[in-house]
Design an enzyme around this catalytic site. Sequence first.
Site, PDB file in Angstrom:
ATOM      1  N   HIS A  16      -1.068   0.440  15.806  1.00  0.00           N
ATOM      2  CA  HIS A  16       0.086   0.963  15.081  1.00  0.00           C
ATOM      3  C   HIS A  16       1.391   0.729  15.846  1.00  0.00           C
ATOM      4  O   HIS A  16       2.446   1.192  15.410  1.00  0.00           O
ATOM      5  CB  HIS A  16      -0.059   2.471  14.828  1.00  0.00           C
ATOM      6  CG  HIS A  16      -1.077   2.835  13.807  1.00  0.00           C
ATOM      7  ND1 HIS A  16      -2.432   2.666  14.014  1.00  0.00           N
ATOM      8  CD2 HIS A  16      -0.957   3.365  12.556  1.00  0.00           C
ATOM      9  CE1 HIS A  16      -3.097   3.082  12.942  1.00  0.00           C
ATOM     10  NE2 HIS A  16      -2.216   3.515  12.039  1.00  0.00           N
ATOM     11  N   GLU A  65       0.830  -1.196   0.000  1.00  0.00           N
ATOM     12  CA  GLU A  65       0.000   0.000   0.000  1.00  0.00           C
ATOM     13  C   GLU A  65       0.875   1.260   0.000  1.00  0.00           C
ATOM     14  O   GLU A  65       1.704   1.454   0.892  1.00  0.00           O
ATOM     15  CB  GLU A  65      -0.910  -0.010   1.227  1.00  0.00           C
ATOM     16  CG  GLU A  65      -1.848  -1.213   1.261  1.00  0.00           C
ATOM     17  CD  GLU A  65      -2.414  -1.498   2.637  1.00  0.00           C
ATOM     18  OE1 GLU A  65      -3.098  -2.540   2.771  1.00  0.00           O
ATOM     19  OE2 GLU A  65      -2.173  -0.718   3.580  1.00  0.00           O
ATOM     20  N   GLN A  99       1.950  -2.059   5.930  1.00  0.00           N
ATOM     21  CA  GLN A  99       2.189  -0.664   6.285  1.00  0.00           C
ATOM     22  C   GLN A  99       2.463  -0.482   7.781  1.00  0.00           C
ATOM     23  O   GLN A  99       3.259   0.360   8.175  1.00  0.00           O
ATOM     24  CB  GLN A  99       0.992   0.182   5.855  1.00  0.00           C
ATOM     25  CG  GLN A  99       1.287   1.641   5.764  1.00  0.00           C
ATOM     26  CD  GLN A  99       0.174   2.393   5.062  1.00  0.00           C
ATOM     27  OE1 GLN A  99      -0.753   2.881   5.704  1.00  0.00           O
ATOM     28  NE2 GLN A  99       0.247   2.474   3.747  1.00  0.00           N
ATOM     29  N   PRO A 117      -4.688  -9.482   9.127  1.00  0.00           N
ATOM     30  CA  PRO A 117      -5.588 -10.096   8.137  1.00  0.00           C
ATOM     31  C   PRO A 117      -4.896 -11.068   7.187  1.00  0.00           C
ATOM     32  O   PRO A 117      -5.576 -11.882   6.544  1.00  0.00           O
ATOM     33  CB  PRO A 117      -6.142  -8.880   7.367  1.00  0.00           C
ATOM     34  CG  PRO A 117      -6.054  -7.758   8.341  1.00  0.00           C
ATOM     35  CD  PRO A 117      -4.781  -8.012   9.089  1.00  0.00           C
ATOM     36  N   GLU A 126      -4.466  -6.529   2.952  1.00  0.00           N
ATOM     37  CA  GLU A 126      -3.240  -7.228   3.310  1.00  0.00           C
ATOM     38  C   GLU A 126      -3.257  -8.699   2.916  1.00  0.00           C
ATOM     39  O   GLU A 126      -2.239  -9.250   2.473  1.00  0.00           O
ATOM     40  CB  GLU A 126      -2.978  -7.079   4.811  1.00  0.00           C
ATOM     41  CG  GLU A 126      -2.509  -5.690   5.229  1.00  0.00           C
ATOM     42  CD  GLU A 126      -3.623  -4.658   5.260  1.00  0.00           C
ATOM     43  OE1 GLU A 126      -3.320  -3.455   5.287  1.00  0.00           O
ATOM     44  OE2 GLU A 126      -4.804  -5.071   5.260  1.00  0.00           O
ATOM     45  N   LEU A 167      -5.930  -1.636  -0.497  1.00  0.00           N
ATOM     46  CA  LEU A 167      -5.803  -1.782   0.951  1.00  0.00           C
ATOM     47  C   LEU A 167      -6.374  -3.144   1.345  1.00  0.00           C
ATOM     48  O   LEU A 167      -7.505  -3.262   1.829  1.00  0.00           O
ATOM     49  CB  LEU A 167      -6.564  -0.661   1.671  1.00  0.00           C
ATOM     50  CG  LEU A 167      -6.162   0.774   1.303  1.00  0.00           C
ATOM     51  CD1 LEU A 167      -6.967   1.769   2.111  1.00  0.00           C
ATOM     52  CD2 LEU A 167      -4.683   0.987   1.547  1.00  0.00           C
TER      53      LEU A 167
END
Length: 322
Positions: free
Chosen positions: A129, A29, A82, A89, A60, A58
Site C-alpha cells: 500500500h 474499484e 486503488q 497485475p 486491475e 476487483l
Amino acid sequence: MPSKTMVEAVNDALATEMERDPGVMVLGEDVGRAGGVFRATVGLRDRFGADRCVDTPLAEAGILGTAVGLAMAGWRPVCEMQYESFSYPCLDQLICHVGRYHWRTNGAMEFPITIRMPTGGGVKAPELHEDSPETYYVHTPGVKVAIPSTPADAKGLLAAAIRSPDPVVVLEPKVLYRSPREEVPDGEYVVPLGKARIAREGSDVTVVAYGGMVRVALDAAEEIDASAEVVDVRTLKPLDEETLLASVAKTGRAVIVQEAPRIAGFGAEIAAVLAEKAILDLRGPVLRVTGYDAPFPFWTIEDEYLPTPARVAEAVEKVLSF
C-alpha cells in the site's frame, strides 16, 4: 481562489473535465457508490450517472483492458488503481497495449487513457500500500508520467493528462492527499505536461525532487546554512531537462531526492542527464538521497526508510564541501 486539499483538487479536476467533455468517464474499484477509498471520486456518480462513473470488479488487468477498448471506441477513460501496488497485475496491459497502440497503428489512433493511482509511503499503511513504482511506468515507451506535489498541480496535471492524446499515468502522493490545504483555481485549469516548477529559488545547490519528497526537500532547504534551489520535477516523462540544466548551471551542485529504492530509480535518470549535459557546470558529484533497496517496510519502521530533511541536508553539506 478556494482552498482545497489535494484529494479535493483531484475530485474538482475530474468533475470539471467530465462536465467539459462528455467522452470522459471514470472507472475503478469503489469509485461510484463509495466515492473511492480516498473519496477522490465522491459525488461523480450522482452528478454524471453510473454509465460515466463505473464501479468495476476487483480486477486491475480487467480495468485497464476495458479502458483499452473504451479508448478505441472514442472514449477518454480515467482509470483509478486503488493503490499503486495494486496496479502491478495490469502491467501487461500497460506495456503490451496501452503504450504501443499509437505506434502499432502507425500514428492513426490516439490513445487518451489516464491512469490515476495513489503512491508512496508516510501514511502507516500495510504491505503493498506504500510503494513508489514510478520507474516501471517511465520505462514504458509511449506512456507519459506525472506526479504533483501541490493541490493546484494535482488539478492542473490531471486535467492535462485527461486532455492528452497519449496515455498518462498520474501518481498522487497519498501522504499529501489531506495536507496541506492550498489555493486551487476554479473552473478549467491545466498545468502543461513536461514543465518543471521552481519550488524555491536558490544559488548554492539544486535539490531535485518530486511528489511527497518536494516537501522534504523544502524542509531541508530551511535547515542548511546555504541557499538551496528546489526543483519540483512534476512530470517525469517528458522530463523538463531545460529547467534542470538551467538550475544546475546557476548553482553548480545537485542533490536528487526520491522515495523509491535506489537502484535504477528515476533519480538515476536525472543524474545521468546532468552528467551528460551539465558536466562543465558541476562543481561536485551529483548525489542521491533515496529509499533503500528493500521492500517498503511495515509501518512501525517506515520512518527509518523514507528520506528525511536531515538526510537531504547531510547530502547538501557533503556536496557543498566537495
